[in-house]
Design a protein around this motif. Structure first.
Motif, PDB file in Angstrom:
ATOM      1  N   GLU A  45      44.641  62.829  71.483  1.00  0.00           N
ATOM      2  CA  GLU A  45      43.887  62.969  72.734  1.00  0.00           C
ATOM      3  C   GLU A  45      44.462  62.060  73.816  1.00  0.00           C
ATOM      4  OE1 GLU A  45      41.424  65.099  73.474  1.00  0.00           O
ATOM      5  OE2 GLU A  45      41.752  66.037  71.525  1.00  0.00           O
ATOM      6  N   LEU A  46      44.817  60.842  73.451  1.00  0.00           N
ATOM      7  CA  LEU A  46      45.403  59.931  74.443  1.00  0.00           C
ATOM      8  C   LEU A  46      46.749  60.470  74.945  1.00  0.00           C
ATOM      9  CD1 LEU A  46      44.687  56.404  72.885  1.00  0.00           C
ATOM     10  CD2 LEU A  46      43.646  57.386  74.946  1.00  0.00           C
ATOM     11  N   GLU A  72      34.794  63.473  66.441  1.00  0.00           N
ATOM     12  CA  GLU A  72      34.055  63.484  67.707  1.00  0.00           C
ATOM     13  C   GLU A  72      33.963  62.076  68.285  1.00  0.00           C
ATOM     14  OE1 GLU A  72      33.222  64.967  64.933  1.00  0.00           O
ATOM     15  OE2 GLU A  72      32.679  67.057  65.333  1.00  0.00           O
ATOM     16  N   LEU A  73      33.772  61.085  67.408  1.00  0.00           N
ATOM     17  CA  LEU A  73      33.716  59.687  67.873  1.00  0.00           C
ATOM     18  C   LEU A  73      35.020  59.306  68.578  1.00  0.00           C
ATOM     19  CD1 LEU A  73      32.662  56.601  65.705  1.00  0.00           C
ATOM     20  CD2 LEU A  73      34.703  56.563  67.082  1.00  0.00           C
ATOM     21  N   PHE A  74      36.162  59.596  67.946  1.00  0.00           N
ATOM     22  CA  PHE A  74      37.431  59.166  68.533  1.00  0.00           C
ATOM     23  C   PHE A  74      37.808  60.014  69.750  1.00  0.00           C
ATOM     24  CE2 PHE A  74      37.954  56.958  64.420  1.00  0.00           C
ATOM     25  CZ  PHE A  74      38.280  55.705  64.922  1.00  0.00           C
ATOM     26  N   THR A  75      37.343  61.259  69.791  1.00  0.00           N
ATOM     27  CA  THR A  75      37.555  62.056  71.008  1.00  0.00           C
ATOM     28  C   THR A  75      36.771  61.444  72.162  1.00  0.00           C
ATOM     29  OG1 THR A  75      37.918  64.081  69.736  1.00  0.00           O
ATOM     30  CG2 THR A  75      37.265  64.343  72.036  1.00  0.00           C
ATOM     31  N   TRP A  76      35.535  61.040  71.882  1.00  0.00           N
ATOM     32  CA  TRP A  76      34.712  60.360  72.916  1.00  0.00           C
ATOM     33  C   TRP A  76      35.388  59.063  73.357  1.00  0.00           C
ATOM     34  CZ3 TRP A  76      32.588  55.458  72.854  1.00  0.00           C
ATOM     35  CH2 TRP A  76      31.679  55.164  73.867  1.00  0.00           C
ATOM     36  N   LEU A  77      35.904  58.304  72.404  1.00  0.00           N
ATOM     37  CA  LEU A  77      36.555  57.035  72.737  1.00  0.00           C
ATOM     38  C   LEU A  77      37.760  57.282  73.640  1.00  0.00           C
ATOM     39  CD1 LEU A  77      36.538  53.970  72.201  1.00  0.00           C
ATOM     40  CD2 LEU A  77      37.991  54.384  70.217  1.00  0.00           C
ATOM     41  N   GLY A 109      38.238  46.593  87.339  1.00  0.00           N
ATOM     42  CA  GLY A 109      37.049  45.999  87.939  1.00  0.00           C
ATOM     43  C   GLY A 109      36.020  47.028  88.367  1.00  0.00           C
ATOM     44  N   ASP A 110      36.442  48.322  88.522  1.00  0.00           N
ATOM     45  CA  ASP A 110      35.494  49.363  88.890  1.00  0.00           C
ATOM     46  C   ASP A 110      34.534  49.645  87.732  1.00  0.00           C
ATOM     47  OD1 ASP A 110      36.734  49.609  91.290  1.00  0.00           O
ATOM     48  OD2 ASP A 110      37.642  51.577  90.899  1.00  0.00           O
ATOM     49  N   ALA A 111      33.286  50.006  88.064  1.00  0.00           N
ATOM     50  CA  ALA A 111      32.322  50.420  87.041  1.00  0.00           C
ATOM     51  C   ALA A 111      32.534  51.908  86.765  1.00  0.00           C
ATOM     52  CB  ALA A 111      30.904  50.164  87.525  1.00  0.00           C
ATOM     53  N   VAL A 112      32.640  52.278  85.495  1.00  0.00           N
ATOM     54  CA  VAL A 112      32.858  53.675  85.111  1.00  0.00           C
ATOM     55  C   VAL A 112      31.735  54.100  84.174  1.00  0.00           C
ATOM     56  CG1 VAL A 112      34.402  55.284  83.936  1.00  0.00           C
ATOM     57  CG2 VAL A 112      35.355  53.441  85.326  1.00  0.00           C
ATOM     58  N   ALA A 113      31.035  55.176  84.541  1.00  0.00           N
ATOM     59  CA  ALA A 113      29.950  55.681  83.691  1.00  0.00           C
ATOM     60  C   ALA A 113      30.551  56.425  82.501  1.00  0.00           C
ATOM     61  CB  ALA A 113      29.055  56.605  84.505  1.00  0.00           C
ATOM     62  N   LEU A 114      30.123  56.091  81.314  1.00  0.00           N
ATOM     63  CA  LEU A 114      30.633  56.734  80.109  1.00  0.00           C
ATOM     64  C   LEU A 114      29.739  57.900  79.725  1.00  0.00           C
ATOM     65  CD1 LEU A 114      31.519  53.580  77.953  1.00  0.00           C
ATOM     66  CD2 LEU A 114      32.959  54.812  79.591  1.00  0.00           C
ATOM     67  N   GLU A 115      30.335  58.908  79.123  1.00  0.00           N
ATOM     68  CA  GLU A 115      29.581  60.063  78.638  1.00  0.00           C
ATOM     69  C   GLU A 115      28.615  59.616  77.538  1.00  0.00           C
ATOM     70  OE1 GLU A 115      30.632  64.215  76.280  1.00  0.00           O
ATOM     71  OE2 GLU A 115      32.172  63.200  77.461  1.00  0.00           O
TER      72      GLU A 115
END
Length: 227
Positions: free
Chosen positions: A53-54, A191-196, A209-215
């Protein structure tokens, strides 16, 4: 040239060839006896998914760095920090008890060492991730470690995530992790590692430094966790 000098020289070359900002992530993987069988088999498949995925994201493949520490009987640095093209999921063998406290300390130390290397080479970096996966509970002195995790989160030195697999002592994980630990549904490691990977791809697209909302990993068809 002694080992330390050799490693320093290697880092200089590595950063000269790829000066992109880094998203460092240490995976702390429980390889104690209780993880034997399908848990480690599916977790190993998940690591391959993580790399794949990366690699699909050209920017993330240059910016996300992965290191692996295992704890089964003893704590081992299995993989040093590398980007996806150089990441080879290691062979994971189940053995011994669960020195989780020592493993967390090792992860924190690795993060601090890596940040020092970034600073020495003028490399910008995002807040590091420390990601713990376990199906048990620590059998070493873990309580002082919980204070270090809390302090690290408060000082924004790193983000600490804990994931419990079937058999994990979630009450202990709640004492260790400032963030609410997540419960893995079945063996949804892929699914865990895809989310990661997706989460770190999102972070790598931002500015340090930016805030990023995670799924939310607990909802939707790709959800893999419960709380």
């Amino acid at each position: 040239m002694d080992q330390l000098s050799a490693e320093s020289a290697f880092s200089s070359v590595e950063f000269a060839e790829n000066p992109e900002p880094r998203v460092p992530c240490v995976l702390l993987i429980d390889t104690s006896t209780s993880m034997q069988g399908m848990k480690l088999i599916e977790l190993s498949k998940g690591l391959k998914t993580y790399r794949e995925e990366l690699m699909k994201d050209p920017l993330a493949s240059k910016r996300v760095e992965v290191a692996i520490v295992t704890f089964g009987g003893r704590v081992q640095r299995k993989t040093k920090f590398v980007t996806a093209p150089d990441f080879v999921p290691p062979q994971l063998d189940a053995i011994g008890g669960t020195p989780m406290g020592e493993a967390i300390l090792e992860g924190i130390t690795m993060v601090e060492e890596r940040k020092q290397a970034y600073r020495e080479n003028g490399i910008a970096y995002y807040r590091p991730w420390i990601f713990l996966i376990t199906d048990g509970e620590p059998n070493d002195h873990w309580r002082p470690v919980a204070g270090k995790v809390e302090a690290g989160e408060k000082e924004k030195a790193f983000c600490f995530f804990a994931v419990g697999v079937e058999g994990a002592n979630m009450d202990v994980l709640k004492e260790i992790s400032a963030r609410k630990p997540l419960w893995l549904m079945g063996l949804k490691f892929a699914e865990l590692f895809t989310w990661l990977s997706n989460s770190q791809q999102a972070v790598s697209q931002s500015s340090p430094g930016d805030a990023v909302a995670l799924e939310d990993p607990t909802s939707g068809p790709s959800g893999w966790a419960a709380i």
